[in-house]
Structures are given as structure tokens and as C-alpha cells.
Design a protein around this motif. Structure first.
Motif, PDB file in Angstrom:
ATOM      1  N   ASP A  32      20.656  39.982  98.926  1.00 13.53           N
ATOM      2  CA  ASP A  32      20.725  41.512  98.824  1.00 13.53           C
ATOM      3  C   ASP A  32      19.586  41.993  97.870  1.00 13.53           C
ATOM      4  N   ALA A  33      19.744  43.233  97.470  1.00 14.39           N
ATOM      5  CA  ALA A  33      18.864  43.731  96.564  1.00 14.39           C
ATOM      6  C   ALA A  33      19.098  43.293  95.192  1.00 14.39           C
ATOM      7  N   ILE A  34      20.413  43.358  94.938  1.00 16.97           N
ATOM      8  CA  ILE A  34      20.823  42.878  93.475  1.00 16.97           C
ATOM      9  C   ILE A  34      20.265  41.505  93.081  1.00 16.97           C
ATOM     10  N   SER A  35      20.189  40.406  94.125  1.00 19.16           N
ATOM     11  CA  SER A  35      19.707  39.037  94.165  1.00 19.16           C
ATOM     12  C   SER A  35      17.998  39.100  93.988  1.00 19.16           C
ATOM     13  N   ILE A  36      17.513  39.992  94.622  1.00 23.81           N
ATOM     14  CA  ILE A  36      16.078  40.153  94.511  1.00 23.81           C
ATOM     15  C   ILE A  36      15.929  40.651  93.261  1.00 23.81           C
ATOM     16  N   LYS A  37      16.429  41.584  92.608  1.00 27.58           N
ATOM     17  CA  LYS A  37      16.026  42.096  91.376  1.00 27.58           C
ATOM     18  C   LYS A  37      16.340  41.020  90.253  1.00 27.58           C
ATOM     19  N   LEU A  38      17.364  40.037  90.168  1.00 23.48           N
ATOM     20  CA  LEU A  38      17.639  39.240  89.137  1.00 23.48           C
ATOM     21  C   LEU A  38      16.526  38.135  89.322  1.00 23.48           C
ATOM     22  N   ARG A  39      16.056  38.000  90.655  1.00 25.03           N
ATOM     23  CA  ARG A  39      15.128  36.815  90.525  1.00 25.03           C
ATOM     24  C   ARG A  39      13.618  37.318  90.087  1.00 25.03           C
ATOM     25  N   LYS A  40      13.337  38.763  90.269  1.00 24.74           N
ATOM     26  CA  LYS A  40      12.340  38.980  89.524  1.00 24.74           C
ATOM     27  C   LYS A  40      12.260  39.060  88.100  1.00 24.74           C
ATOM     28  N   GLU A  41      13.478  39.297  87.790  1.00 24.11           N
ATOM     29  CA  GLU A  41      13.793  39.247  86.060  1.00 24.11           C
ATOM     30  C   GLU A  41      14.172  37.960  85.653  1.00 24.11           C
ATOM     31  N   HIS A  42      13.883  36.860  86.335  1.00 25.16           N
ATOM     32  CA  HIS A  42      14.416  35.457  85.909  1.00 25.16           C
ATOM     33  C   HIS A  42      13.864  35.061  84.599  1.00 25.16           C
ATOM     34  N   ARG A  43      12.818  35.452  84.234  1.00 26.13           N
ATOM     35  CA  ARG A  43      12.058  35.176  82.926  1.00 26.13           C
ATOM     36  C   ARG A  43      12.686  35.722  81.609  1.00 26.13           C
ATOM     37  N   GLU A  44      13.067  37.168  82.168  1.00 25.11           N
ATOM     38  CA  GLU A  44      14.108  37.832  81.011  1.00 25.11           C
ATOM     39  C   GLU A  44      15.221  37.220  80.802  1.00 25.11           C
ATOM     40  N   VAL A  45      15.938  37.026  82.127  1.00 22.07           N
ATOM     41  CA  VAL A  45      17.318  36.482  81.895  1.00 22.07           C
ATOM     42  C   VAL A  45      17.320  34.853  81.021  1.00 22.07           C
ATOM     43  N   CYS A  46      16.172  34.255  81.188  1.00 22.22           N
ATOM     44  CA  CYS A  46      16.268  32.903  80.720  1.00 22.22           C
ATOM     45  C   CYS A  46      16.142  32.979  78.918  1.00 22.22           C
ATOM     46  N   LEU A  47      15.935  34.127  78.637  1.00 24.20           N
ATOM     47  CA  LEU A  47      16.048  34.328  77.164  1.00 24.20           C
ATOM     48  C   LEU A  47      17.272  34.527  76.589  1.00 24.20           C
ATOM     49  N   ASP A  48      18.475  34.632  77.377  1.00 31.44           N
ATOM     50  CA  ASP A  48      19.715  35.262  76.940  1.00 31.44           C
ATOM     51  C   ASP A  48      20.076  33.954  75.959  1.00 31.44           C
ATOM     52  N   HIS A  49      20.833  34.336  74.973  1.00 33.47           N
ATOM     53  CA  HIS A  49      21.554  33.500  73.963  1.00 33.47           C
ATOM     54  C   HIS A  49      20.795  32.575  73.206  1.00 33.47           C
ATOM     55  N   ARG A  50      19.441  32.818  73.263  1.00 36.84           N
ATOM     56  CA  ARG A  50      18.363  31.793  72.659  1.00 36.84           C
ATOM     57  C   ARG A  50      17.866  32.560  71.479  1.00 36.84           C
ATOM     58  N   PRO A  51      17.293  31.751  70.419  1.00 37.79           N
ATOM     59  CA  PRO A  51      16.628  32.391  69.462  1.00 37.79           C
ATOM     60  C   PRO A  51      15.423  33.378  69.874  1.00 37.79           C
ATOM     61  N   GLU A  52      14.943  33.495  70.859  1.00 39.69           N
ATOM     62  CA  GLU A  52      13.603  33.882  71.221  1.00 39.69           C
ATOM     63  C   GLU A  52      14.078  35.320  71.532  1.00 39.69           C
ATOM     64  N   SER A  53      15.503  35.613  71.841  1.00 39.65           N
ATOM     65  CA  SER A  53      15.992  36.820  72.384  1.00 39.65           C
ATOM     66  C   SER A  53      16.155  37.894  71.223  1.00 39.65           C
ATOM     67  N   VAL A  54      15.972  37.391  69.924  1.00 38.05           N
ATOM     68  CA  VAL A  54      16.119  38.306  68.791  1.00 38.05           C
ATOM     69  C   VAL A  54      15.372  39.732  69.034  1.00 38.05           C
ATOM     70  N   VAL A  55      15.830  40.796  68.554  1.00 37.13           N
ATOM     71  CA  VAL A  55      15.309  41.991  68.852  1.00 37.13           C
ATOM     72  C   VAL A  55      15.118  42.737  67.628  1.00 37.13           C
ATOM     73  N   LEU A  56      14.085  43.532  67.394  1.00 33.06           N
ATOM     74  CA  LEU A  56      13.844  44.056  65.978  1.00 33.06           C
ATOM     75  C   LEU A  56      13.469  45.769  66.382  1.00 33.06           C
ATOM     76  N   VAL A  57      14.419  46.379  65.626  1.00 36.45           N
ATOM     77  CA  VAL A  57      14.339  48.035  65.711  1.00 36.45           C
ATOM     78  C   VAL A  57      13.891  48.291  64.301  1.00 36.45           C
ATOM     79  N   GLU A  58      12.929  49.317  64.246  1.00 43.94           N
ATOM     80  CA  GLU A  58      12.311  49.831  63.135  1.00 43.94           C
ATOM     81  C   GLU A  58      12.545  51.535  63.261  1.00 43.94           C
ATOM     82  N   GLY A  59      12.551  51.951  61.992  1.00 48.84           N
ATOM     83  CA  GLY A  59      12.401  53.427  61.626  1.00 48.84           C
ATOM     84  C   GLY A  59      13.718  54.018  62.034  1.00 48.84           C
TER      85      GLY A  59
END
Length: 592
Positions: free
Chosen positions: A402-429
Motif C-alpha cells: 500500500d501507499a504507507i508501506s511505499i512511503k516507509l520504504r522511501k524513508e528507510h534511511r531516516e527510520v534507521c536513525l531512531d533511538h541512535r546517537p546520530e538522531s540527536v536534534v539541535l534547535v537554535e535561536g
């Protein structure tokens, strides 16, 4: 009879052999024994390759008789001989090999002396490194190294400060040869003075030389002042730090808000007021930083000027794809510092390869082309190109994604970051204020089920804020004996437990510097999800902020000037945290 057949009249019993040797010794006399061809050399045992235990270079006395069963194997395997194998190994190895030839020449003593002189030029004795043991000062066993491995000792640089560590610690263990008895059994007046100094942000520097730490009032009051911190919410029967992975700690405890919606709303209302108060203090530079600890992630808010930043910054870790998407939806602009750093290093490596020659450039182009082809293939597959199923005639038997599965596969690289140190987010200003509102209104910030259900996140700060409760870290001094090379040694330890923030660690080390006479070590136990908060946030293109200006701007934040100056420096630890900290002769060294 078979046994009698093997008997020979020439065989002698051991007692007969000993009796014969005694008779022979008496008949020969002292003159005959001294003219024996076997030369007795000091330090070498007759008929044995090993050195004498009562050799001239040995400190122990006594006479040890010759072992008739000694050979090369059991001599070198003996524990006592193994300790001497470094210094006398060459002499012990030369003696049995040259024994026959030197008997004929009668010059074994001269050969061994020449060997000693030659080895003195080839071997240099170097003492063991002091890093092998924590507090051992004297070494009795030398290490032999060749001249190539011995380098001239460079003068050690004195490091008077260690890098700031923005991770939260759950436990800190100080060890030192000097006693920590001064940190125990504080008087009521000393405890009251320490609390008053903390609330009023009044700091009294301890003397540089403290002959009697137990009688130093400034030292004991300063120690009590360092142990204070502010927290919201406060449940006396619950430990609200750490929150990540603490379900087992909360299980079985009394949680009246778990099934009471009205109580949950009241807790969240007070928590929102406290969070807003903290951000206002941070913006006015009356609070240097604070932590927000939820059951899923930790947020570190820092005032402008700290860690080399120009404005207010917030680091959030670990994150998930859903949380990042929600932040984008709310209009929060953020970056992923570790991914950007990796991308920059990759681009720099490609540029270096291209500058090095044509072959590396072509390989880089090929690799890029292959990546583009893979991306194109993935896009073709994800766009729903299933014509090959019709060619095989199985288009009706296989269920299409389905469309949801296709979208998840497109974003598989971003999903792989979850709960890892590389997922740290910086917000400024100004985006930090938007993040504040997002956290207040985020329903997933509070657990909906489990042992932490309905409990707001924990707020930790070094200064007072609205709705906060003053807490004290737990400290305990213990004297133990540790095994070292020369036996046992008395080691004194001071254990501090609780949510230990960066300024607390720095203030404690500043106190221990004169109290322990510049000799102590620290074992740091980090709350692992917060280790990545040491990621650098200042860009190399931006001009660095002068520490003097930061100290002046944050003069009323409630911290010592030395602590502010340390926290103002850009972070150099990356996604690691300090694990060990050592002070020797008033100079720091550390390990991550």
C-alpha cells in the motif's frame, strides 16, 4: 625371578651413593677440593643454569644448597627466578651453553664479566609506567627495553582544566591516597551555611593549602553547597531520575495519578508553569542551563554563550522519525549535527581523492553513479512499477504494497536513525521557544500506559525556579584496601550519587584539588542516552565568543566564574563522555 634378572651388582642404593661421596670428600681433603676444575662464579649456582638466591646483588641473606634436579625448564618456571629473569636472564642462558668450553680455558669468570659489560651498553632499565596502578608511587621491578624503544622524556604539560561534559552522571566515585573524612558528619551550622550560600549564590574559595581538611570550615561548607540541585516534580517515595528505562524501578510503587485524570491534569499544569519559568530565567541569563528528562528522550536547554553558541540552544536525544515529523509540522527548524558532520567529512574525502589523481576521481564518480542507479531503481520499484508481475502471470496472486508501506520504504534511511546517537536534534535561536510550546502541548511527552503513566517529565536545574524543590546529592566516604604490586595499599573513596550535572562535577573537583593535595582520581558513571549531548554545536566559520564576555554576561546565573568559563568553551568530546578523570601533581588527564 624376572626382577632378579634385571638386577646388576653395579647398581647402588641412594644411601650407599651418599656414603661413598662423604668418604671421598674426607679422603680428598681441602686442598683437593679447592683445585677442582669447576670454577665457582658469584651469582651462578654450580651445575645449574639459574642464579643464586643469595647472590651479591640480592638483598636477602642465607645460604641455599644446590638443587640436584635443577635444569633450564624448572629454573625459568620458578616464580622466584622469573622475577629475576629480566636482569640475570642473559647470564643464566650463557652459563650452561659455554660451560664445557670455559672449563677447558679456565676463564668463565672473565667471560661473564665481559658479557655483563656488553649487556650494560645494550639494555636500558626503565621504570614501569604510573598508569598501571592508580596510586602506587614506587616500583621495585624494572622493565628492560632496547635503546630504540627508549625515547627522551618530554616535559609533561600541566593541564589545569578538563573539558566540559554535558552528559548527566548517575554516580561519581572519587579515590585518593588522602582521607575524605572531612566530608563526613557535617555540623548543623556548616550544613545551614552551605544551604544558605547555595540559595544566595555566594561562593567562598577554599584556601590553596589546607593542612587539616577536617578542621577547615570553608571546605566543609563548600562541599555541602556543591551537593544541592533543584528538581520538579518531587515525589519523596519515587526517584525521578533517570526516566529512560526506569519502568522496573517504578513498578510496585504508589502512583495515585495513574487512573485519576484530574490529578494528571493538575500535575501537567504545574509542570508547564515550572518549564515556562525555567525558560524565562534562561532567556534572562539568570539560569545557565536545565534538563528535561522524559521517559523517551532528554532535552538540554543552554543559555546564549555556553558551549560556543551565539544564542539559546536546545539538544534533544534520542529522537524518532515520528517526533521529527511532528516538529517539522509545528514549524520548528532543526538540524542533525552528527549527520551533517559525516556528510561534510565525506565531501571533504571525495575532494581530496579528486585532487590526488584521476583514478580516485573516476572511482568516486563510479560510486556516485552506482548510488544514483540504486536510488533510481528504488524509485522505480516504489512508484508501483509491477509490470514484471504481469509478464510472469502472478499479478493476482501477490499482494501489492500500500501507499504507507511505499512511503516507509522511501524513508528507510531516516527510520534507521531512531533511538541512535546520530538522531540527536539541535534547535537554535527563536526556534527554542517554539520547541518549548511544542513540548508543553505534546501528548506523547507523558506515558499513556505503564508504570510511568501520567507522570510529567523531570526538570533539573542548578538554580531555583518556580515550583522547584531543593534536593541534596547523597555522599558517602569509605576507606578500603586495594592490591598493588608491592602488597596492599590504603585507598580512600568518596561516592556521590544522584543526578550530577556539569557544574557539580567541576565544583567538586575544585574543592578536592587543595583538600587532597592534587592527587585524586574520578570514576564517572554516565547516563548513556545523554552522552551524545557533548556534540559540538559551534560552526568553524563563525567567530568564537570570548570567554571573558560570557563570564560577564552570565555573572548572575548562580554558578562560579570558573565553572562558567569551563562551560563556555566549545565541546570537544563529540558523542562521547568522560569515563575517568585523574589529577596528578595538580595536573588533569582524562579518558572517554
Amino acid at each position: 625371578m624376572a626382577e632378579l634378572g634385571c638386577y646388576s651388582p653395579s647398581f647402588k642404593k641412594p644411601c650407599d651413593v651418599l656414603r661413598m661421596r662423604r668418604n671421598r670428600a674426607r679422603s680428598e681433603g681441602p686442598e683437593r677440593r679447592t683445585s677442582s676444575p669447576v670454577v665457582s662464579v658469584p651469582g651462578v649456582r654450580p651445575f645449574s643454569p639459574g642464579p643464586l638466591l643469595n647472590a651479591p646483588d640480592r638483598s636477602r641473606g642465607g645460604v641455599k644448597r644446590r638443587n640436584p634436579f635443577a635444569n633450564i625448564e624448572n629454573t625459568y618456571n620458578s616464580p622466584k627466578k622469573r622475577a629475576l629473569s629480566h636482569t640475570d636472564g642473559e647470564k643464566a642462558a650463557v652459563a650452561p651453553v659455554l660451560d664445557g668450553k670455559l672449563r677447558e680455558r679456565g676463564s668463565l669468570r672473565e667471560e661473564l664479566l665481559n658479557t655483563d659489560r656488553r649487556k650494560q651498553h645494550e639494555i636500558t632499565i626503565v621504570p614501569l609506567s604510573e598508569d598501571d596502578c592508580l596510586f602506587e608511587e614506587e616500583r621495585s621491578t624494572p622493565v628492560l627495553k632496547s635503546p630504540e624503544s627508549v625515547c627522551p622524556a618530554a616535559p609533561a604539560e600541566v593541564c589545569v582544566e578538563f573539558p566540559a561534559d554535558w552528559s548527566l552522571k548517575t554516580r561519581v566515585l572519587f579515590t585518593s591516597p588522602q582521607s575524605f573524612s572531612w566530608a563526613e558528619h557535617l555540623k548543623a551550622q556548616e550544613e545551614a551555611q552551605g544551604l544558605s550560600s547555595h540559595c544566595r549564590a555566594q561562593f567562598t574559595s577554599a584556601p590553596a593549602n589546607i593542612p587539616d581538611p577536617r578542621g577547615c570550615v570553608e571546605l566543609r561548607c563548600g562541599f555541602q553547597q556543591c551537593l544541592q540541585f533543584w528538581q520538579h516534580p518531587s515525589m519523596p517515595w519515587l526517584s525521578l531520575f533517570p526516566r529512560i528505562g526506569a519502568e522496573r524501578k517504578f513498578s510496585g510503587k504508589c502512583v495515585p495519578w495513574a487512573q485519576d485524570t484530574a490529578l494528571q491534569q493538575s500535575l501537567m499544569s504545574d509542570w508547564s508553569v515550572s518549564l515556562t519559568s525555567l525558560y524565562s530565567l534562561l532567556k534572562a541569563r539568570l539560569c545557565p542551563y536545565f534538563y528535561l528528562c522524559s521517559y523517551q528522550f532528554t532535552v538540554l536547554f543552554r543559555a546564549a554563550g555556553l558551549s560556543g553558541s551565539k544564542g539559546i540552544t536546545a539538544l534533544l536525544s534520542p529522537t524518532t522519525r515520528g517526533l521529527r515529523e511532528a516538529m517539522r509540522t509545528e514549524g520548528i527548524e532543526f538540524s542533525l549535527p552528527l549527520l551533517e558532520e559525516r556528510r561534510k567529512s565525506k565531501d571533504l574525502g571525495e575532494s581530496v581523492h579528486q585532487a590526488g589523481g584521476e583514478e580516485p576521481a573516476s572511482s568516486a564518480v563510479l560510486s556516485e553513479h552506482s548510488e544514483n542507479e540504486e536510488d533510481d531503481d528504488e524509485d522505480d520499484d516504489d512508484d508501483g512499477g509491477f509490470s514484471w508481475l504481469k509478464e510472469m502471470g502472478v499479478q493476482d496472486k501477490i499482494k501489492k504494497p500500500d501507499a504507507i508501506s511505499i512511503k516507509l520504504r522511501k524513508e528507510h534511511r531516516e527510520v534507521c536513525l531512531d533511538h541512535r546517537p546520530e538522531s540527536v536534534v539541535l534547535v537554535e535561536g527563536s526556534n527554542t521557544f517554539t520547541l518549548l510550546n511544542f513540548l508543553i502541548n505534546c501528548k506523547s511527552l507523558v506515558a499513556g500506559a505503564g508504570s510511568q503513566a501520567g507522570l510529567p517529565p523531570t526538570l533539573l536545574a542548578p538554580t531555583a525556579f518556580r515550583g522547584a524543590t531543593l534536593h541534596t546529592l547523597k555522599a558517602r566516604a569509605v576507606n578500603v584496601k586495594t592490591r598493588v604490586r608491592t602488597g596492599f595499599q590504603d585507598v580512600c573513596s568518596l561516592e556521590v550519587t544522584g543526578p550530577i550535572m556539569p557544574h557539580t562535577l567541576h565544583a567538586l573537583t575544585q574543592l578536592l584539588r587543595p583538600a587532597q593535595r592534587g592527587e585524586f582520581s574520578v570514576g564517572l558513571y554516565t547516563h548513556e542516552p545523554t552522552a551524545v549531548l557533548n556534540v559540538p554545536i559551534s560552526r568553524s566559520s563563525e567567530p568564537e565568543t570570548q570567554p571573558e564576555c560570557v563570564v560577564q554576561d552570565l555573572g548572575r546565573c548562580g554558578l562560579q566564574q570558573s565553572s562558567v568559563q569551563q562551560l563556555a568553551a566549545p565541546s570537544i568530546l563529540g558523542k562521547c563522555a568522560l569515563r575517568q578523570l585523574h589529577m596528578r601533581d595538580y595536573s588533569y588527564s582524562w579518558k572517554t
